[in-house]
Design a protein around this motif. Sequence first.
Motif, PDB file in Angstrom:
ATOM      1  N   ASP A 158       0.817  -1.203   0.000  1.00 27.91           N
ATOM      2  CA  ASP A 158       0.000   0.000   0.000  1.00 27.91           C
ATOM      3  C   ASP A 158       0.859   1.266   0.000  1.00 27.91           C
ATOM      4  OD1 ASP A 158      -2.376   1.361   0.016  1.00 27.91           O
ATOM      5  OD2 ASP A 158      -2.875   0.976   2.108  1.00 27.91           O
ATOM      6  N   ALA A 159       0.316   2.295  -0.601  1.00 23.94           N
ATOM      7  CA  ALA A 159       0.950   3.633  -0.583  1.00 23.94           C
ATOM      8  C   ALA A 159      -0.092   4.630  -1.063  1.00 23.94           C
ATOM      9  CB  ALA A 159       2.173   3.670  -1.503  1.00 23.94           C
ATOM     10  N   PRO A 160       0.000   5.874  -0.617  1.00 28.62           N
ATOM     11  CA  PRO A 160      -1.013   6.853  -1.034  1.00 28.62           C
ATOM     12  C   PRO A 160      -0.789   7.358  -2.444  1.00 28.62           C
ATOM     13  CG  PRO A 160       0.592   7.886   0.403  1.00 28.62           C
ATOM     14  CD  PRO A 160       0.976   6.432   0.335  1.00 28.62           C
ATOM     15  N   HIS A 161      -1.880   7.730  -3.082  1.00 28.56           N
ATOM     16  CA  HIS A 161      -1.788   8.351  -4.402  1.00 28.56           C
ATOM     17  C   HIS A 161      -1.319   9.798  -4.263  1.00 28.56           C
ATOM     18  CE1 HIS A 161      -2.931   8.757  -8.646  1.00 28.56           C
ATOM     19  NE2 HIS A 161      -3.111  10.014  -8.304  1.00 28.56           N
ATOM     20  N   PHE A 162      -1.995  10.557  -3.379  1.00 29.74           N
ATOM     21  CA  PHE A 162      -1.666  11.974  -3.220  1.00 29.74           C
ATOM     22  C   PHE A 162      -0.860  12.212  -1.942  1.00 29.74           C
ATOM     23  CE2 PHE A 162      -5.554  12.523  -5.877  1.00 29.74           C
ATOM     24  CZ  PHE A 162      -4.982  13.253  -6.911  1.00 29.74           C
ATOM     25  N   ALA A 163       0.077  13.168  -2.040  1.00 29.65           N
ATOM     26  CA  ALA A 163       0.891  13.522  -0.867  1.00 29.65           C
ATOM     27  C   ALA A 163       0.111  14.397   0.103  1.00 29.65           C
ATOM     28  CB  ALA A 163       2.147  14.257  -1.326  1.00 29.65           C
ATOM     29  N   TYR A 164      -0.926  15.083  -0.399  1.00 30.76           N
ATOM     30  CA  TYR A 164      -1.701  16.016   0.442  1.00 30.76           C
ATOM     31  C   TYR A 164      -3.117  15.457   0.582  1.00 30.76           C
ATOM     32  CZ  TYR A 164      -3.548  20.467   2.232  1.00 30.76           C
ATOM     33  OH  TYR A 164      -4.121  21.444   3.010  1.00 30.76           O
ATOM     34  N   ARG A 165      -3.466  15.086   1.842  1.00 26.53           N
ATOM     35  CA  ARG A 165      -4.798  14.525   2.108  1.00 26.53           C
ATOM     36  C   ARG A 165      -5.338  15.275   3.330  1.00 26.53           C
ATOM     37  NH1 ARG A 165      -0.978  10.800   1.698  1.00 26.53           N
ATOM     38  NH2 ARG A 165      -1.117  10.135   3.879  1.00 26.53           N
ATOM     39  N   GLY A 166      -6.140  16.313   3.028  1.00 26.06           N
ATOM     40  CA  GLY A 166      -6.409  17.280   4.089  1.00 26.06           C
ATOM     41  C   GLY A 166      -7.851  17.387   4.547  1.00 26.06           C
ATOM     42  N   PHE A 167      -7.957  18.057   5.695  1.00 24.84           N
ATOM     43  CA  PHE A 167      -9.254  18.391   6.274  1.00 24.84           C
ATOM     44  C   PHE A 167      -9.117  19.780   6.873  1.00 24.84           C
ATOM     45  CE2 PHE A 167     -11.981  18.421  10.165  1.00 24.84           C
ATOM     46  CZ  PHE A 167     -13.221  18.317   9.533  1.00 24.84           C
ATOM     47  N   MET A 168     -10.072  20.669   6.536  1.00 23.05           N
ATOM     48  CA  MET A 168     -10.039  22.004   7.123  1.00 23.05           C
ATOM     49  C   MET A 168     -11.095  22.135   8.208  1.00 23.05           C
ATOM     50  SD  MET A 168     -11.316  25.673   6.043  1.00 23.05           S
ATOM     51  CE  MET A 168     -12.796  25.103   6.817  1.00 23.05           C
ATOM     52  N   VAL A 190      -7.158   7.710  11.536  1.00 20.92           N
ATOM     53  CA  VAL A 190      -7.795   6.443  11.132  1.00 20.92           C
ATOM     54  C   VAL A 190      -7.987   6.402   9.618  1.00 20.92           C
ATOM     55  CG1 VAL A 190     -10.047   5.270  11.174  1.00 20.92           C
ATOM     56  CG2 VAL A 190      -8.907   5.861  13.311  1.00 20.92           C
ATOM     57  N   HIS A 191      -8.198   7.584   9.013  1.00 23.90           N
ATOM     58  CA  HIS A 191      -8.430   7.654   7.569  1.00 23.90           C
ATOM     59  C   HIS A 191      -7.139   7.859   6.770  1.00 23.90           C
ATOM     60  CE1 HIS A 191     -12.436   8.517   9.233  1.00 23.90           C
ATOM     61  NE2 HIS A 191     -12.873   7.977   8.135  1.00 23.90           N
ATOM     62  N   LYS A 192      -5.985   7.782   7.454  1.00 25.35           N
ATOM     63  CA  LYS A 192      -4.676   7.941   6.797  1.00 25.35           C
ATOM     64  C   LYS A 192      -4.562   9.316   6.132  1.00 25.35           C
ATOM     65  CE  LYS A 192      -3.887   2.971   6.012  1.00 25.35           C
ATOM     66  NZ  LYS A 192      -5.104   2.184   5.949  1.00 25.35           N
ATOM     67  N   MET A 193      -5.184  10.304   6.758  1.00 26.11           N
ATOM     68  CA  MET A 193      -5.068  11.668   6.238  1.00 26.11           C
ATOM     69  C   MET A 193      -3.901  12.361   6.936  1.00 26.11           C
ATOM     70  SD  MET A 193      -9.029  12.492   5.662  1.00 26.11           S
ATOM     71  CE  MET A 193      -8.751  13.949   4.698  1.00 26.11           C
ATOM     72  N   ASN A 194      -3.316  13.356   6.240  1.00 24.56           N
ATOM     73  CA  ASN A 194      -2.044  13.872   6.761  1.00 24.56           C
ATOM     74  C   ASN A 194      -1.928  15.394   6.856  1.00 24.56           C
ATOM     75  OD1 ASN A 194      -1.761  14.468   4.088  1.00 24.56           O
ATOM     76  ND2 ASN A 194       0.130  13.324   3.769  1.00 24.56           N
ATOM     77  N   ARG A 195      -3.029  16.121   6.635  1.00 20.98           N
ATOM     78  CA  ARG A 195      -2.978  17.574   6.818  1.00 20.98           C
ATOM     79  C   ARG A 195      -4.224  18.039   7.562  1.00 20.98           C
ATOM     80  NH1 ARG A 195       1.136  16.375   4.718  1.00 20.98           N
ATOM     81  NH2 ARG A 195       2.333  17.433   3.077  1.00 20.98           N
ATOM     82  N   ARG A 495     -18.498  11.293   5.208  1.00 18.55           N
ATOM     83  CA  ARG A 495     -17.964  11.857   3.951  1.00 18.55           C
ATOM     84  C   ARG A 495     -16.451  11.994   3.960  1.00 18.55           C
ATOM     85  NH1 ARG A 495     -22.151  16.767   3.105  1.00 18.55           N
ATOM     86  NH2 ARG A 495     -21.698  16.973   5.333  1.00 18.55           N
ATOM     87  N   LEU A 496     -15.889  12.172   5.178  1.00 16.88           N
ATOM     88  CA  LEU A 496     -14.427  12.231   5.258  1.00 16.88           C
ATOM     89  C   LEU A 496     -13.810  10.929   4.713  1.00 16.88           C
ATOM     90  CD1 LEU A 496     -12.384  14.301   6.488  1.00 16.88           C
ATOM     91  CD2 LEU A 496     -12.206  12.722   8.397  1.00 16.88           C
ATOM     92  N   GLY A 497     -14.550   9.836   4.876  1.00 17.59           N
ATOM     93  CA  GLY A 497     -14.088   8.545   4.335  1.00 17.59           C
ATOM     94  C   GLY A 497     -13.931   8.618   2.820  1.00 17.59           C
ATOM     95  N   ALA A 498     -14.845   9.346   2.160  1.00 19.45           N
ATOM     96  CA  ALA A 498     -14.756   9.472   0.703  1.00 19.45           C
ATOM     97  C   ALA A 498     -13.577  10.366   0.317  1.00 19.45           C
ATOM     98  CB  ALA A 498     -16.058  10.034   0.144  1.00 19.45           C
ATOM     99  N   ILE A 499     -13.365  11.442   1.076  1.00 17.93           N
ATOM    100  CA  ILE A 499     -12.193  12.305   0.814  1.00 17.93           C
ATOM    101  C   ILE A 499     -10.920  11.469   0.991  1.00 17.93           C
ATOM    102  CG2 ILE A 499     -10.885  14.334   1.605  1.00 17.93           C
ATOM    103  CD1 ILE A 499     -13.487  15.351   0.595  1.00 17.93           C
ATOM    104  N   ALA A 500     -10.916  10.674   2.057  1.00 20.84           N
ATOM    105  CA  ALA A 500      -9.729   9.847   2.339  1.00 20.84           C
ATOM    106  C   ALA A 500      -9.474   8.850   1.211  1.00 20.84           C
ATOM    107  CB  ALA A 500      -9.914   9.105   3.665  1.00 20.84           C
ATOM    108  N   GLU A 501     -10.548   8.260   0.712  1.00 21.35           N
ATOM    109  CA  GLU A 501     -10.406   7.261  -0.363  1.00 21.35           C
ATOM    110  C   GLU A 501      -9.865   7.916  -1.640  1.00 21.35           C
ATOM    111  OE1 GLU A 501     -11.455   3.884  -0.148  1.00 21.35           O
ATOM    112  OE2 GLU A 501     -12.036   3.314  -2.180  1.00 21.35           O
TER     113      GLU A 501
END
Length: 556
Positions: A158-168, A190-195, A495-501
Amino acid sequence: MKHFILFIFIVATGIFTLPAQVNNSSNLLPKPRSTTPGHEGCYFELTPDTKIIDLTDDVSTKNAVAEINRIAVAVFGKKLKNDTSVKGPGNIIIRKNNSCPAEGYLLDIAPENIVIQCSSGAGAFYAAQSLKQIVPVQAFETSIDLETLKLPTVKIEDAPHFAYRGFMLDCSRHFWDVETVKEVIDILAVHKMNRLHWHLTEDQGWRIEIKKYPLLTKKGSLREETTTGHNEGFDGIPYGGYYTQKDIKEVVKYAAERFITVIPEIEIPGHSLGALCAYPWLGCRGEEGNYKTWPMWGVSPQIACAGKESTFEFWENVLEEVIELFPSEYIHIGGDEAPRDEWKVCPHCQKRIKENGLKNEAELQSYVNSRIENFLKSKGRRMIGWDEILEGGVSQDATIMSWRGASGGITAARKGNYAIMTPNSHCYLDYYQTSDRTDEPDAIGGYVPLHKTYELNPYDKLTPEEQKYILGVQGNLWCEYIPTPMQLQYMALPRLGAIAEIGWSNPAPEDKDINDFVDRAKNLSRYYSVFGWNFAKHFYEGVTPKEDEKKVYRGW
Ligand code: ACM
Ligand code: ZN
């Protein structure tokens, strides 16, 4: 009922284990690049005696070890022991493998050991997050400390597609205490988000302590009252709150331990009434402006003066302290919805326009952006702004956050500027998520059901060359209509799950399978429940529902 059945099973067998588990690895969200289940009936037995053996020399893997231990504490009631070398089977081994992409990992659950390979601590942390979703939810649901947990064998690459996975998170319209922000960070992890993009200053309140300007928090963080409904009346209740610099450091550290970078947003030059209320000389109208922290929703027509040098001095001094607090490469300067009418009649602003040969007020905003960007660059930082910063021209180094649909991001990518896709059509998590509003909490408006967020294609209309400028995606939670943490979580999840995906897996449009996604989102929601997080139940909104589940998953 489930807890009761589990309890009976445990009592009847006398062993504190769970019934043999189905392989849960196909349910992971975000979906891994590749998942290869092992033979049926093959398990690794995770027990309180399992050791964690970290063979990397990377200090940041300690955060992955901590995450695995959080799982162990929830399931076994205690942490696992550590060891420094492999002496036999039954371990969780973390190994360095430099061929793993950044943030990527290999997770091999085999009968002998669980082996995690990674090139960085982040990769190991995301492997631990996958492990958390592979651990059957019943193990978290039961209050009984288990003695053994049989995990079906599987290999995940596994590895992420995008380097920026954010939530404001907007902390200005409503203020979220440090504990709530930390819980948001747990949700992101939990959603492997990083910003975490932290929206800290607004017309409705300034929320970050700046030592050089104490009135920003003493006055600018307070509003006398707040509008009710959709600007229909006022509640007459004073409202306020802010983060001390100590709070900020605590949040930044907590996030960093979960491989989440916190990006602060300081709104320049609009959305600034909190600051103008504290220091009226910042505004075009000075003391005559009679500035008051805005009690309404929407955008105040009052703006910081771009003609006076003292305003630039203020912005630079504020940013100087912000830079000290936030190690992030990027600093967000807002730039959205700047009401430039006051600039048109301000002698200072008009003088600046004339002296610098600027065509109009839009170019004056570009002048502001460029000076602020140069200041950030002099401190080794980079600037992000909302897509309005494109309007009067922007430097090649500025990163654009596309919110008024995708067009700002598309324009940016075509010009060779980096962009983050957060179009309101798909990523505004403050919009309604169901068309049936009967049981729904009041929201700002709009309509973004779960499937719509999942449909986001950040590369839409872009050539392969242009696609390279899309750094990633972000979900935005504006909080005018969100007064409680429970509602915050309700709007963010699932919906954050969809952003994460999209951020992690970014399936091609033709490979998207909404039914598979909804099934995994619903599965993950059981974990939300055990972690104590509220979520919306409209999984099937606009998706062919499974009739028997339609009733269960309505309402809030
Ligand atoms: C925004 O929603 N004003 C960025
Ligand atoms: Zn002015």
